[in-house]
Design a protein around this motif. Structure first.
Motif, PDB file in Angstrom:
ATOM      1  N   LEU B  37       0.860  -1.187   0.000  1.00 54.35           N
ATOM      2  CA  LEU B  37       0.000   0.000   0.000  1.00 54.35           C
ATOM      3  C   LEU B  37       0.899   1.240   0.000  1.00 54.35           C
ATOM      4  N   GLU B  38       0.723   2.090  -0.979  1.00 48.61           N
ATOM      5  CA  GLU B  38       1.541   3.299  -1.096  1.00 48.61           C
ATOM      6  C   GLU B  38       0.611   4.507  -1.211  1.00 48.61           C
ATOM      7  N   GLN B  39       0.851   5.490  -0.371  1.00 47.56           N
ATOM      8  CA  GLN B  39      -0.052   6.646  -0.382  1.00 47.56           C
ATOM      9  C   GLN B  39       0.170   7.571  -1.586  1.00 47.56           C
ATOM     10  N   LEU B  59       5.961  14.664  -6.309  1.00 47.90           N
ATOM     11  CA  LEU B  59       6.784  13.562  -5.785  1.00 47.90           C
ATOM     12  C   LEU B  59       7.175  13.670  -4.316  1.00 47.90           C
ATOM     13  N   TYR B  60       7.089  14.882  -3.749  1.00 51.79           N
ATOM     14  CA  TYR B  60       7.564  15.050  -2.365  1.00 51.79           C
ATOM     15  C   TYR B  60       6.400  15.230  -1.398  1.00 51.79           C
ATOM     16  N   GLU B  61       6.617  14.782  -0.171  1.00 55.82           N
ATOM     17  CA  GLU B  61       5.674  15.086   0.886  1.00 55.82           C
ATOM     18  C   GLU B  61       5.612  16.601   1.032  1.00 55.82           C
ATOM     19  N   LEU B  81       5.035   6.188  -5.724  1.00 59.46           N
ATOM     20  CA  LEU B  81       5.438   4.796  -5.855  1.00 59.46           C
ATOM     21  C   LEU B  81       6.960   4.782  -6.024  1.00 59.46           C
ATOM     22  N   GLY B  82       7.652   4.119  -5.094  1.00 57.92           N
ATOM     23  CA  GLY B  82       9.118   4.162  -5.076  1.00 57.92           C
ATOM     24  C   GLY B  82       9.638   5.042  -3.955  1.00 57.92           C
ATOM     25  N   GLY B  83       8.751   5.755  -3.281  1.00 57.92           N
ATOM     26  CA  GLY B  83       9.146   6.594  -2.131  1.00 57.92           C
ATOM     27  C   GLY B  83      10.252   7.567  -2.496  1.00 57.92           C
ATOM     28  N   ALA B 432      17.746  15.304   3.816  1.00 60.77           N
ATOM     29  CA  ALA B 432      17.080  14.306   2.977  1.00 60.77           C
ATOM     30  C   ALA B 432      17.382  12.889   3.458  1.00 60.77           C
ATOM     31  N   HIS B 433      18.300  12.754   4.404  1.00 59.31           N
ATOM     32  CA  HIS B 433      18.616  11.428   4.944  1.00 59.31           C
ATOM     33  C   HIS B 433      17.955  11.321   6.313  1.00 59.31           C
ATOM     34  N   LEU B 434      16.720  10.895   6.334  1.00 59.91           N
ATOM     35  CA  LEU B 434      15.960  10.873   7.583  1.00 59.91           C
ATOM     36  C   LEU B 434      16.069   9.473   8.187  1.00 59.91           C
ATOM     37  N   ASN B 478      25.350   8.232   3.032  1.00 52.57           N
ATOM     38  CA  ASN B 478      24.081   8.128   2.307  1.00 52.57           C
ATOM     39  C   ASN B 478      23.445   6.761   2.581  1.00 52.57           C
ATOM     40  N   PRO B 479      22.176   6.744   2.934  1.00 47.11           N
ATOM     41  CA  PRO B 479      21.648   5.548   3.602  1.00 47.11           C
ATOM     42  C   PRO B 479      20.954   4.466   2.768  1.00 47.11           C
ATOM     43  N   TYR B 480      20.650   4.714   1.481  1.00 55.46           N
ATOM     44  CA  TYR B 480      19.647   3.822   0.897  1.00 55.46           C
ATOM     45  C   TYR B 480      20.077   2.346   0.829  1.00 55.46           C
ATOM     46  N   LEU B 481      21.359   2.088   0.527  1.00 52.78           N
ATOM     47  CA  LEU B 481      21.763   0.672   0.429  1.00 52.78           C
ATOM     48  C   LEU B 481      21.632  -0.034   1.770  1.00 52.78           C
TER      49      LEU B 481
HETATM   50  C1  LIG Z   1      16.289  14.466  -2.596  1.00 56.35           C
HETATM   51  C2  LIG Z   1      16.841  13.219  -1.990  1.00 56.35           C
HETATM   52  C3  LIG Z   1      18.073  12.728  -2.426  1.00 56.35           C
HETATM   53  C4  LIG Z   1      18.602  11.571  -1.844  1.00 56.35           C
HETATM   54  N1  LIG Z   1      19.778  11.056  -2.342  1.00 56.35           N
HETATM   55  C5  LIG Z   1      20.265   9.883  -1.818  1.00 56.35           C
HETATM   56  C6  LIG Z   1      21.413   9.267  -2.371  1.00 56.35           C
HETATM   57  O1  LIG Z   1      21.975   9.748  -3.365  1.00 56.35           O
HETATM   58  N2  LIG Z   1      21.880   8.135  -1.801  1.00 56.35           N
HETATM   59  C7  LIG Z   1      21.271   7.561  -0.702  1.00 56.35           C
HETATM   60  O2  LIG Z   1      21.756   6.546  -0.207  1.00 56.35           O
HETATM   61  N3  LIG Z   1      20.144   8.113  -0.190  1.00 56.35           N
HETATM   62  C8  LIG Z   1      19.627   9.241  -0.726  1.00 56.35           C
HETATM   63  N4  LIG Z   1      18.477   9.785  -0.222  1.00 56.35           N
HETATM   64  C9  LIG Z   1      17.834   9.124   0.923  1.00 56.35           C
HETATM   65  C10 LIG Z   1      17.053   7.896   0.514  1.00 56.35           C
HETATM   66  O3  LIG Z   1      16.278   8.152  -0.624  1.00 56.35           O
HETATM   67  C11 LIG Z   1      16.155   7.520   1.670  1.00 56.35           C
HETATM   68  O4  LIG Z   1      16.968   7.369   2.826  1.00 56.35           O
HETATM   69  C12 LIG Z   1      15.407   6.217   1.454  1.00 56.35           C
HETATM   70  O5  LIG Z   1      14.667   6.216   0.255  1.00 56.35           O
HETATM   71  C13 LIG Z   1      14.474   5.993   2.627  1.00 56.35           C
HETATM   72  O6  LIG Z   1      13.841   4.759   2.478  1.00 56.35           O
HETATM   73  P1  LIG Z   1      12.553   4.423   3.334  1.00 56.35           P
HETATM   74  O7  LIG Z   1      12.037   3.141   2.857  1.00 56.35           O
HETATM   75  O8  LIG Z   1      12.902   4.578   4.764  1.00 56.35           O
HETATM   76  O9  LIG Z   1      11.522   5.601   3.014  1.00 56.35           O
HETATM   77  P2  LIG Z   1      11.017   6.180   1.627  1.00 56.35           P
HETATM   78  O10 LIG Z   1      11.906   5.768   0.515  1.00 56.35           O
HETATM   79  O11 LIG Z   1      10.839   7.634   1.848  1.00 56.35           O
HETATM   80  O12 LIG Z   1       9.605   5.481   1.392  1.00 56.35           O
HETATM   81  C14 LIG Z   1       8.533   5.616   2.272  1.00 56.35           C
HETATM   82  C15 LIG Z   1       7.236   5.495   1.479  1.00 56.35           C
HETATM   83  O13 LIG Z   1       6.184   5.192   2.375  1.00 56.35           O
HETATM   84  C16 LIG Z   1       5.029   5.899   1.998  1.00 56.35           C
HETATM   85  N5  LIG Z   1       4.184   6.019   3.181  1.00 56.35           N
HETATM   86  C17 LIG Z   1       4.484   6.651   4.351  1.00 56.35           C
HETATM   87  N6  LIG Z   1       3.469   6.546   5.218  1.00 56.35           N
HETATM   88  C18 LIG Z   1       2.488   5.850   4.582  1.00 56.35           C
HETATM   89  C19 LIG Z   1       1.172   5.441   4.970  1.00 56.35           C
HETATM   90  N7  LIG Z   1       0.692   5.712   6.175  1.00 56.35           N
HETATM   91  N8  LIG Z   1       0.424   4.762   4.078  1.00 56.35           N
HETATM   92  C20 LIG Z   1       0.902   4.455   2.842  1.00 56.35           C
HETATM   93  N9  LIG Z   1       2.154   4.834   2.432  1.00 56.35           N
HETATM   94  C21 LIG Z   1       2.937   5.514   3.294  1.00 56.35           C
HETATM   95  C22 LIG Z   1       5.560   7.228   1.491  1.00 56.35           C
HETATM   96  O14 LIG Z   1       4.631   7.869   0.640  1.00 56.35           O
HETATM   97  C23 LIG Z   1       6.830   6.786   0.781  1.00 56.35           C
HETATM   98  O15 LIG Z   1       6.587   6.534  -0.579  1.00 56.35           O
HETATM   99  C24 LIG Z   1      17.912  10.919  -0.792  1.00 56.35           C
HETATM  100  C25 LIG Z   1      16.670  11.401  -0.381  1.00 56.35           C
HETATM  101  C26 LIG Z   1      16.123  12.534  -0.975  1.00 56.35           C
HETATM  102  C27 LIG Z   1      14.787  13.025  -0.513  1.00 56.35           C
END
Ligand SMILES: Cc1cc2nc3c(=O)[nH]c(=O)nc-3n(C[C@H](O)[C@H](O)[C@H](O)COP(=O)(O)OP(=O)(O)OC[C@H]3O[C@@H](n4cnc5c(N)ncnc54)[C@H](O)[C@@H]3O)c2cc1C
Lengths: 149, 509
Positions: B37-39, B59-61, B81-83, B432-434, B478-481
Motif C-alpha cells: 500500500l503506497e499513499q 513527488l515530495y511530501e 510509488l518508489g518513495g 534528505a537522509h531521515l 548516504n543511507p539507501y543501500l
Molecule cells: C532528494 C533526496 C536525495 C537523496 N539522495 C540519496 C542518495 O543519493 N543516496 C542515498 O543513499 N540516499 C539518498 N536519499 C535518501 C534515501 O532516498 C532515503 O533514505 C530512502 O529512500 C528511505 O527509504 P525508506 O524506505 O525509509 O523511506 P522512503 O523511501 O521515503 O519510502 C517511504 C514510502 O512510504 C510511503 N508512506 C508513508 N506513510 C504511509 C502510509 N501511512 N500509508 C501508505 N504509504 C505511506 C511514502 O509515501 C513513501 O513513498 C535521498 C533522499 C532525498 C529526498
C-alpha cells in the motif's frame, strides 16, 4: 485556482517581493500574474491554518515599521524596506526570523519558479542532458563496475 | 467500508518497502497473498518533465516544504510509488564498519549488512560514472580537494543509461535511475505481489489496517489508484511498516503503539545540510551531467561529509542566505556556479523525535545540538577552502556574516565562518537522509528500542518495521543501500517464520 491570501494583500506582497528580489520590480502585469499564480497554487495545497498564519504574518510585517519609522512597510522607500527585513531576519525571536524566511521563500518561488526567470539567469537544464542542443556530447560509455563499495 | 484480506501487507514502497516486496515475492507461488500500500501516486515515464515546482509537488511530501516543528529545517522525503528512491540521487555507499559496530545492535553484524548491500548494488547497476561524463562542477571539486590536500572519492551510482539531465532530485526524466519503482517493485509485481497506490494507511490495530484510497486532484500527475476511492479495512496476518523515518513512527503512534513502546518516535536523526555556492570567473558545465559524482568523507574525523551537488533555480535561491541585490547577483551568475552540499553527522539525542499532532499528522521535533552546528561550520570552512583552491572568485557561506566571502579573504575563512553566525530560522538548512524513530535494539528492550535486529516489533510478532526508521543512530553516509540491506533481513525473517506466521512453507530463497 482559489487563493485566499494574495488578493487581500497584493500591494504588500509585491512590496515585499521586490525587496527580496529587486529584479521583480521589472515584472509587467502578466509577469506578476504568473508569479502570483505560482504562489496561489502552492498555498492552495497547504492547510487553511497555514494560509491564515501567513496572512497575519504579512500584516505584521506591514505594521511593524510603524514603531520605528512611523510608516507602514508599503510606504517605506527601498533602502528602509531592505533595512527592516534585514533586521527582521536577525530578530531575537525565532518566530519572526522563520516568518521572514517563509515570506522570502514565497518571493523566491514567485520569481524564480517562472521559466522566464530561469532562462534569464542562464539555467539550461534539459531532460535530454548531454544530448540537448548546445551541450557537449560525451564520449562512448564503458561503465566500470564496483560491488557496491 | 470495504474489506480485503491478505497474508502480508507492506506499508510504503520506498527503499525499505520496495525491497521487502521483492524479497517476499517468492512466497506468492506458495499461495501467500502479498500487498503493498503506497499513499503516493504512480507516475508514467512521460510525466517526469524536470520542471521544478511541478515535480516537487507530485513527488515530495508537502511539495518538498515539510518543516520541523520550530520551522528551522526543511525535510525532503518522497511520496510516490518508489518513495524517496524516485527523487534520490542514487549515490550507493555501504555502511561504515565503525558505525554499525557503534550502533551495538545485538545480532546485527557489519559483514551481513555489507553482503546484502553488495547484492542490491549489483541489482541496481551500481558503477562509477565514466570520466568523460563528469561535468565541471564535479571536476572542480576533485581539483579543489587535491589542491587543498584532501582526497575526494568517486560515488558509485545506480544509473543505467544516464543522459546527464542533472534533474535526479525531480525524478529522472529518462528512467535511468535504478530506484525501487524501476527495479524491485516491477520484479515483485511480475511475481504476483499486488501494489495499490494513492492508498494511505491511517492506522493499524490487531491485524487490521484502516486505509483510505483517494482519487487524484483535478490535473494531478499519476495514474488513478488500482482500487476504487473509499475507505477500506485490510486484514493481514503480517504487517510490514515501511513508511520511512517520518511516516512509520507517525503511523505506529497514531495506531496507539506509543503506550507499550516508549521509544517509538525517539532517536530521529537526519544529516542536516547546507547548500554552498561559489562563483567562478567563466561558465562551467553544472546543470548538465550527473550532479553528484564525488564526495569527501570526513565523518569519522570531523563529523561531516561534503558532496558535489547542483540544484534548480528556486531551490538554489531559497537555500542561499539573505536577499536583495547581492542574492540576485549570485543567482544571475548561475552558469558560473559551483555547488557543494555539506552534511553534518548529527547524533540521536533526547528530544529529537517524531510525534503526531491531534489530527495524526507527523510532527518532527528537532533541535540543532552545538556539536551539529560546529560540524556544519567546520564543513563550511573546508568547502570554502576547496572552492577557492578550485579558483572561485567568491563563496557564499551561510554561517558567515555577510555570507559572501571574496577571494582576497580566502586566507581568513576560519575566522569569517563561525558558529555565532548560524542563526536558526535565518540560515537555510535541509535534510534528505531521515533516520530513526523505530530503533532496532535488544530483544524485548522496550525502553530503548522498538524492534529487534530483524525488525520484529517488541511484543507484537505480526508487526515488522523495514525502513530507515530502524536506524538506532545516524549512519553518517548516504543511507539507501543500508536500508535495503536491513529490509532484506526483515523479509528473510518473515520467510523463515512463514510456517508460524502465515501457515506457509519455510521459503528461504
Ligand atoms: C532528494 C533526496 C536525495 C537523496 N539522495 C540519496 C542518495 O543519493 N543516496 C542515498 O543513499 N540516499 C539518498 N536519499 C535518501 C534515501 O532516498 C532515503 O533514505 C530512502 O529512500 C528511505 O527509504 P525508506 O524506505 O525509509 O523511506 P522512503 O523511501 O521515503 O519510502 C517511504 C514510502 O512510504 C510511503 N508512506 C508513508 N506513510 C504511509 C502510509 N501511512 N500509508 C501508505 N504509504 C505511506 C511514502 O509515501 C513513501 O513513498 C535521498 C533522499 C532525498 C529526498
Amino acid at each position: 485556482m482559489h487563493d485566499s491570501v494574495i488578493p487581500t494583500v497584493r500591494p504588500l506582497f509585491r512590496a515585499l517581493a521586490t525587496t527580496f528580489v529587486p529584479e521583480a520590480a521589472s515584472l509587467d502585469e502578466r509577469g506578476w500574474a504568473e508569479a502570483e499564480q505560482i504562489v496561489a497554487e502552492f498555498l492552495a495545497g497547504r492547510p487553511a491554518g497555514v494560509r491564515r498564519q501567513l496572512t497575519l504574518l504579512l500584516r505584521l510585517l506591514d505594521f511593524l515599521p510603524l514603531l520605528r519609522w512611523g510608516r507602514r512597510f508599503r510606504s517605506l522607500d527601498a533602502a528602509h524596506r531592505e533595512q527592516f527585513l534585514a533586521a527582521m531576519q536577525d530578530a531575537p525571536l525565532l518566530l519572526l526570523r522563520r516568518g521572514v524566511w517563509g515570506v522570502r521563500t514565497l518571493a523566491f518561488m514567485a520569481y524564480y519558479a517562472r521559466p522566464a526567470a530561469a532562462a534569464a539567469i542562464g539555467y539550461r537544464a534539459d531532460p535530454r542532458g548531454w544530448e540537448a542542443p548546445g551541450r557537449a556530447a560525451p564520449g562512448p560509455a564503458t561503465p566500470r563496475r564496483v560491488a557496491g563499495s | 467500508m470495504i474489506r480485503r484480506d491478505y497474508d502480508v501487507v507492506v506499508v510504503g514502497s520506498g527503499a525499505g518497502g520496495g525491497t521487502v516486496a521483492q524479497e517476499l515475492a517468492p512466497l506468492v507461488k506458495d499461495g501467500v497473498r502479498v500487498l503493498v500500500l503506497e499513499q503516493g501516486p504512480r507516475l508514467a515515464d512521460a510525466e517526469f518533465t524536470g520542471r521544478e515546482l511541478e515535480m516537487a509537488d507530485a513527488l515530495y511530501e508537502d511539495g518538498g516544504a515539510f518543516l520541523t516543528s520550530d520551522g528551522a529545517m526543511t525535510l525532503a522525503f518522497g511520496r510516490a510509488l518508489g518513495g524517496s528512491t524516485v527523487v534520490y540521487t542514487g549515490t550507493s555507499l555501504v555502511a561504515p564498519e565503525r558505525v554499525i559496530r557503534g550502533w551495538a545492535v545485538p545480532g546485527l553484524e557489519h559483514a551481513d549488512v555489507a553482503r546484502r548491500s553488495a547484492k542490491f548494488a549489483a541489482q541496481n547497476d551500481v558503477h562509477l560514472l565514466e570520466p568523460d561524463l563528469i561535468n565541471d562542477n564535479n571536476r572542480l571539486f576533485v581539483e579543489g580537494c587535491r589542491a587543498a590536500g584532501l582526497a575526494a572519492e568517486q560515488f558509485p551510482l545506480n544509473v543505467k543509461g544516464c543522459k546527464g539531465s542533472s534533474l535526479c532530485n525531480l525524478g529522472c526524466p529518462n528512467a535511468a535511475k535504478m530506484g525501487t519503482a524501476r527495479v524491485q517493485l516491477p520484479a515483485a509485481q511480475s511475481a504476483g505481489v499486488q501494489i495499490v497506490t494513492r492508498a494511505e494507511v491511517l492506522s493499524i490495530r490487531d491485524h487490521a489496517l484502516s486505509v483510505v484510497v483517494r482519487a487524484g486532484r483535478e490535473g494531478e500527475k499519476g495514474a488513478p489508484s488500482e482500487w476504487e476511492p473509499g475507505q477500506y479495512e485490510v486484514r493481514a496476518r503480517v504487517v510490514v511498516v515501511a513508511g520511512g523515518a517520518v511516516g512509520s513512527p507517525a503511523l505506529l503512534l497514531r495506531s496507539g503503539f506509543g503506550s507499550r513502546l516508549p521509544a517509538l518516535g525517539a532517536g530521529f536523526t537526519c544529516h542536516p545540510a547546507h547548500i554552498l555556492v561559489a562563483e567562478h570567473e567563466r561558465p562551467i558545465t553544472n546543470d548538465v551531467g550527473h550532479p553528484k559524482s564525488y564526495y569527501l568523507d570526513r565523518a569519522a574525523a570531523e563529523g561531516y561529509v561534503l558532496e558535489t551537488c547542483m540544484y534548480f533555480p528556486f531551490t538554489t535561491a531559497k537555500n542561499l542566505t539573505g536577499f536583495g541585490p547581492a542574492h540576485g547577483a549570485l543567482m544571475r551568475a548561475f552558469p558560473r556556479l559551483q555547488m557543494i552540499l555539506v552534511l553534518a553527522c548529527d547524533k540521536a539525542v533526547p528530544g529529537n523525535r517524531v510525534g503526531v499532532d491531534r489530527a495524526g499528522k507527523p510532527v518532527v521535533h528537532y533541535r540543532f545540538t552545538p556539536q551539529t552546528v560546529e560540524a556544519l561550520v567546520r564543513a563550511t570552512r573546508t568547502s570554502a577552502k576547496i572552492f577557492f583552491a578550485a579558483g572561485a572568485l567568491r563563496v557564499h557561506a551561510p554561517s558567515a556574516d555577510p555570507p559572501l566571502i571574496e577571494r582576497r579573504d580566502a586566507g581568513r575563512v576560519d575566522a569569517l565562518v563561525a558558529a555565532r553566525h548560524f542563526r536558526t530560522g535565518k540560515v537555510s538548512v535541509s535534510a534528505a537522509h531521515l533516520m530513526g524513530g523505530c530503533a532496532m535494539g535488544s530483544v524485548g528492550e522496550v525502553a530503548r528500542s522498538v524492534t529487534d535486529a530483524w525488525g520484529r516489533v517488541h511484543g507484537v510478532p505480526w508487526l515488522r518495521v523495514a525502513d530507515a526508521s530502524l536506524f538506532p543512530d545516524s549512519l553518517e553516509i548516504n543511507p539507501y543501500l543500508t536500508i535495503m540491506a536491513l529490509a532484506d533481513r526483515v523479509a528473510e525473517g518473515i520467510r523463515s517464520e512463514a510456517r508460524d506466521l502465515l501457515g506457509a512453507g519455510d521459503v528461504r530463497s
